[in-house]
Design a protein around this motif. Structure first.
Motif, PDB file in Angstrom:
ATOM      1  N   VAL A   1       0.836  -1.204   0.000  1.00 29.32           N
ATOM      2  CA  VAL A   1       0.000   0.000   0.000  1.00 29.32           C
ATOM      3  C   VAL A   1       0.870   1.252   0.000  1.00 29.32           C
ATOM      4  O   VAL A   1       0.585   2.231  -0.702  1.00 29.32           O
ATOM      5  CB  VAL A   1      -0.949  -0.003   1.214  1.00 29.32           C
TER       6      VAL A   1
ATOM      7  N   SER B   1       2.174   2.694  -3.269  1.00 35.81           N
ATOM      8  CA  SER B   1       1.236   3.425  -4.125  1.00 35.81           C
ATOM      9  C   SER B   1       1.413   4.931  -4.007  1.00 35.81           C
ATOM     10  O   SER B   1       0.979   5.676  -4.891  1.00 35.81           O
ATOM     11  CB  SER B   1      -0.209   3.044  -3.760  1.00 35.81           C
ATOM     12  N   SER B   2       2.039   5.393  -2.927  1.00 33.54           N
ATOM     13  CA  SER B   2       2.273   6.826  -2.760  1.00 33.54           C
ATOM     14  C   SER B   2       3.496   7.293  -3.538  1.00 33.54           C
ATOM     15  O   SER B   2       3.914   8.448  -3.414  1.00 33.54           O
ATOM     16  CB  SER B   2       2.459   7.161  -1.272  1.00 33.54           C
TER      17      SER B   2
ATOM     18  N   ILE C   1      -4.122   9.635  -2.280  1.00 35.20           N
ATOM     19  CA  ILE C   1      -3.311   8.432  -2.051  1.00 35.20           C
ATOM     20  C   ILE C   1      -2.563   8.535  -0.732  1.00 35.20           C
ATOM     21  O   ILE C   1      -2.495   7.573   0.046  1.00 35.20           O
ATOM     22  CB  ILE C   1      -2.322   8.236  -3.220  1.00 35.20           C
ATOM     23  N   THR C   2      -2.011   9.709  -0.450  1.00 33.32           N
ATOM     24  CA  THR C   2      -1.291   9.915   0.809  1.00 33.32           C
ATOM     25  C   THR C   2      -2.209   9.707   2.007  1.00 33.32           C
ATOM     26  O   THR C   2      -1.819   9.076   3.008  1.00 33.32           O
ATOM     27  CB  THR C   2      -0.706  11.338   0.858  1.00 33.32           C
TER      28      THR C   2
ATOM     29  N   GLY D   1      -4.919   7.810   2.151  1.00 29.96           N
ATOM     30  CA  GLY D   1      -5.202   6.381   2.276  1.00 29.96           C
ATOM     31  C   GLY D   1      -4.037   5.622   2.872  1.00 29.96           C
ATOM     32  O   GLY D   1      -4.219   4.738   3.736  1.00 29.96           O
ATOM     33  N   VAL D   2      -2.820   5.945   2.438  1.00 31.01           N
ATOM     34  CA  VAL D   2      -1.627   5.286   2.971  1.00 31.01           C
ATOM     35  C   VAL D   2      -1.458   5.596   4.457  1.00 31.01           C
ATOM     36  O   VAL D   2      -1.121   4.710   5.262  1.00 31.01           O
ATOM     37  CB  VAL D   2      -0.375   5.724   2.186  1.00 31.01           C
TER      38      VAL D   2
ATOM     39  N   THR E   1      -2.388  -3.369 -10.892  1.00 31.12           N
ATOM     40  CA  THR E   1      -3.095  -2.873  -9.710  1.00 31.12           C
ATOM     41  C   THR E   1      -3.931  -3.987  -9.086  1.00 31.12           C
ATOM     42  O   THR E   1      -3.997  -4.122  -7.852  1.00 31.12           O
ATOM     43  CB  THR E   1      -3.995  -1.680 -10.088  1.00 31.12           C
TER      44      THR E   1
ATOM     45  N   VAL F   1      -6.797   4.242  -1.444  1.00 36.77           N
ATOM     46  CA  VAL F   1      -5.629   4.213  -2.327  1.00 36.77           C
ATOM     47  C   VAL F   1      -5.977   3.587  -3.673  1.00 36.77           C
ATOM     48  O   VAL F   1      -5.733   4.171  -4.739  1.00 36.77           O
ATOM     49  CB  VAL F   1      -4.469   3.438  -1.665  1.00 36.77           C
TER      50      VAL F   1
END
Length: 406
Positions: free
Chosen positions: A189, A192-193, A221-222, A224-225, A350, A379
């Motif tokens: 995960v 993904s950032s 995304i940030t 979610g991470v 993905t 994410v």
């Protein structure tokens, strides 16, 4: 006055960023024609009437398709479907196996000895070395088949690849080392950032300007991470361990982002016609194998690893499997992008990330809470939104009629 071109880090290096995460090899240049990619993907985008999107060929005479033409169309669809199945299964099998073996090597307690009381594999650098060793062999074969010679047709000198080879080696080492401190789902995960440092490196190295929508997506995304990371901490006493793993992950995405941007500079300087992806693969890995060999000798890891493998010979088998699946995955990447374009490739990869999280949680007993699941959903939701946006952009661009002259 010159204007800087606005471009998306996902659009320009969609396949490149995903591929870099595989620890294996350098990234790809997505210079294929957008129209060709769309035509290649048409069999996968059939609407309810049985027509393949907007580019269905019209018969100017008004005569309906003959039975022979319908049969040929069905055969083409069947062949394309088989190609897609091969690409999907090849990528999934290669990288799901690669991810499993990676976590197995770095987290398993093998036979404990006086020299290795914890039973853990002692060198992440050796894992990088084994992957690079096989990658060079594959790259040499590919370049030989494509160009008829291994080194004579490469316009770029070996030193041109050295900076990104160093960053690629460091990102791979950080990726392996992080698994000693964080779980594989957490690592997946967090990767993904990577879009955030990619944008920063693009701005610093090439002066690239990105639209506001890209920053909003990066922020999503940030978020979610961050949710996934904070909810995955099992207890306060693990804070120090999690911090070390977090630092390794930051090193991974930072070095990896530099790698892709520097490779772009090599393509721009020497021309994509003079340096193709296979030559890039050979050049980066030739420099990387020198760097990893030097590192193993200086740190004294070679005798340490040999001693560990003598006591635990199955670990050598795991490293070989990891190198093989990494190389086979690279070949599947090239073929998938060639046949279907970067959008289909990114969807497959993905999906692979989501499956790998589930497999890791089941086999290695990682707990994924509802809050963690919500963070991961944010994410992957943003990632799939990016894929959809890029597809629509390409579709609209290819549908724009060319200006006519009288």
């Amino acid at each position: 006055m010159s204007r800087r071109k606005t471009q998306s880090p996902i659009d320009k290096s969609m396949a490149r960023d995903v591929m870099a995460e595989t620890d294996a090899l350098p990234s790809l240049s997505l210079g294929s024609d957008v129209k060709d990619q769309k035509m290649q993907m048409q069999p996968l985008m059939v609407d309810g009437s049985g027509h393949a999107g907007e580019d269905t060929i019209e018969i100017s005479s008004g005569v309906s398709s003959t039975g022979s033409e319908a049969k040929d169309a069905n055969e083409d669809f069947f062949i394309t479907a088989l190609k897609f199945l091969f690409c999907f299964c090849g990528l999934q099998l290669s990288y799901l196996t690669w991810g499993y073996m990676q976590e197995l090597i770095m987290t398993t307690e093998f036979k404990k000895t006086e020299r290795f009381p914890d039973g853990k594999f002692p060198s992440a650098a050796f894992c990088v070395f084994s992957n690079r060793f096989l990658a060079i062999i594959v790259a040499m074969i590919a370049v030989k088949i494509r160009h008829g010679a291994v080194l004579q047709n490469n316009a770029a000198p070996l030193l041109a690849f050295t900076p990104c080879a160093l960053s690629n080696t460091m990102s791979s080492w950080s990726q392996y080392a992080s698994l000693k401190y964080v779980s594989f789902p957490m690592q997946t995960v967090f990767k993904s950032s990577k879009v955030i440092p990619v944008m920063i490196m693009g701005k610093v190295l090439k002066g690239t300007v990105y639209p506001l929508s890209q920053y909003i997506e990066a922020a999503g995304i940030t978020l979610g991470v961050a949710i996934f990371s904070l909810s995955s901490k099992s207890s306060d006493k693990d804070s120090a361990t999690n911090l070390i793993g977090f630092i390794f992950l930051l090193m991974y995405i930072t070095f990896d982002s530099f790698t892709s941007q520097w490779q772009d500079k090599v393509y721009q300087k020497y021309g994509k016609a003079n340096v193709d992806p296979y030559q890039m693969m050979l050049g980066v890995n030739s420099s990387a194998i020198c760097i990893t060999t030097f590192g193993l000798i200086v740190t004294g890891d070679f005798p340490v690893v040999m001693s560990f493998l003598t006591e635990n010979p199955e670990v050598l088998q795991y490293n070989i499997i990891t190198a093989i699946t990494s190389a086979s995955g690279q070949l599947c990447i090239y073929y998938t992008i060639k046949e279907f374009g970067p959008i289909v490739f990114t969807i497959i990869m993905t999906t692979r990330q989501m499956i790998s999280i589930c497999i890791s949680a089941i086999i290695f007993g990682h707990t994924i809470t509802k809050v963690s699941l919500a963070g991961a959903s944010i994410v992957f939701g943003v990632l799939f939104y990016q894929i959809r946006r890029k597809y629509n952009a390409r579709k609209n661009k290819s549908a724009t009629p060319l200006p006519t002259t009288r």
